[in-house]
Write a protein that holds these residues in place. Sequence first.
Motif, PDB file in Angstrom:
ATOM      1  N   PHE A  68      60.449   9.056 -47.984  1.00 12.90           N
ATOM      2  CA  PHE A  68      60.467  10.427 -48.492  1.00 12.90           C
ATOM      3  C   PHE A  68      61.581  11.254 -47.857  1.00 12.90           C
ATOM      4  O   PHE A  68      62.159  12.118 -48.503  1.00 12.90           O
ATOM      5  CB  PHE A  68      59.100  11.097 -48.294  1.00 12.90           C
ATOM      6  N   TRP A  69      61.884  10.998 -46.596  1.00 14.72           N
ATOM      7  CA  TRP A  69      62.998  11.694 -45.946  1.00 14.72           C
ATOM      8  C   TRP A  69      64.323  11.262 -46.573  1.00 14.72           C
ATOM      9  O   TRP A  69      65.240  12.062 -46.717  1.00 14.72           O
ATOM     10  CB  TRP A  69      62.989  11.417 -44.448  1.00 14.72           C
ATOM     11  N   LEU A  77      59.812  15.824 -40.055  1.00 13.43           N
ATOM     12  CA  LEU A  77      58.441  16.126 -39.641  1.00 13.43           C
ATOM     13  C   LEU A  77      57.566  16.450 -40.848  1.00 13.43           C
ATOM     14  O   LEU A  77      56.399  16.044 -40.908  1.00 13.43           O
ATOM     15  CB  LEU A  77      58.421  17.279 -38.637  1.00 13.43           C
ATOM     16  N   LYS A  78      58.120  17.144 -41.813  1.00  9.53           N
ATOM     17  CA  LYS A  78      57.373  17.469 -43.023  1.00  9.53           C
ATOM     18  C   LYS A  78      57.036  16.197 -43.805  1.00  9.53           C
ATOM     19  O   LYS A  78      55.925  16.043 -44.308  1.00  9.53           O
ATOM     20  CB  LYS A  78      58.186  18.420 -43.893  1.00  9.53           C
ATOM     21  N   CYS A  79      57.968  15.272 -43.881  1.00  7.21           N
ATOM     22  CA  CYS A  79      57.713  13.992 -44.551  1.00  7.21           C
ATOM     23  C   CYS A  79      56.666  13.183 -43.794  1.00  7.21           C
ATOM     24  O   CYS A  79      55.813  12.546 -44.411  1.00  7.21           O
ATOM     25  CB  CYS A  79      59.012  13.199 -44.668  1.00  7.21           C
ATOM     26  N   LEU A  80      56.722  13.226 -42.476  1.00  2.51           N
ATOM     27  CA  LEU A  80      55.764  12.492 -41.657  1.00  2.51           C
ATOM     28  C   LEU A  80      54.356  13.041 -41.836  1.00  2.51           C
ATOM     29  O   LEU A  80      53.401  12.282 -42.065  1.00  2.51           O
ATOM     30  CB  LEU A  80      56.183  12.551 -40.185  1.00  2.51           C
ATOM     31  N   VAL A  81      54.217  14.344 -41.758  1.00  5.06           N
ATOM     32  CA  VAL A  81      52.892  14.967 -41.907  1.00  5.06           C
ATOM     33  C   VAL A  81      52.367  14.754 -43.329  1.00  5.06           C
ATOM     34  O   VAL A  81      51.184  14.447 -43.530  1.00  5.06           O
ATOM     35  CB  VAL A  81      52.950  16.466 -41.540  1.00  5.06           C
ATOM     36  N   GLY A  82      53.234  14.872 -44.329  1.00  3.01           N
ATOM     37  CA  GLY A  82      52.826  14.637 -45.710  1.00  3.01           C
ATOM     38  C   GLY A  82      52.353  13.204 -45.925  1.00  3.01           C
ATOM     39  O   GLY A  82      51.351  12.966 -46.613  1.00  3.01           O
TER      40      GLY A  82
END
Length: 125
Positions: A68-69, A77-82
Motif C-alpha cells: 500500500f505504501w 505509518l498510515k499504511c501500517l496501521v491500515g
Amino acid sequence: MTIKGKKSSKARITKRRSALFISGFLVLLCILITQTYRPFIYENHLNDLHFADTITSWICIPAASLFFWGVSHARFLKCLVGSLIGFLIYECIGLTFDWFDIMALFSSAVITYSIYTFYKKKHFF
C-alpha cells in the motif's frame, strides 16, 4: 535533495518500486513457507510455538504495508496501521479466529515499524 530538503521524485519512485518488489517477495515467501514448512510441522507433530499456525499473520503485515505504501502517496505509518486494522477485522469476522494470530499481527506490526524507523534513520526511506 532539493533546496528545501525534500527528496527528488525519482528517488521516491525508486523507493516505492523497491517496496513493491519486497512486498511481492514476501508474498512468494509466505506461499513457499506455507506449502512446505506448515505440512512438515503438522506431519511430524513438532512444537514450533505456533509459528506454523501464524506464518501468514507474521508476513501479511509487512507485505501489505509495503504494497500500500508503494502504490499510494500515504505515509508508511498510515499504511501500517491500515493494514493492521484490516487484518484484525478479517481475523475477527473470519471463521478461523485465533488469539495467536491476533498476537502475531500486533507483534509483526511492532517489528515492521521498528525496522522501518531503523532504516529511516539510516536514510533508506
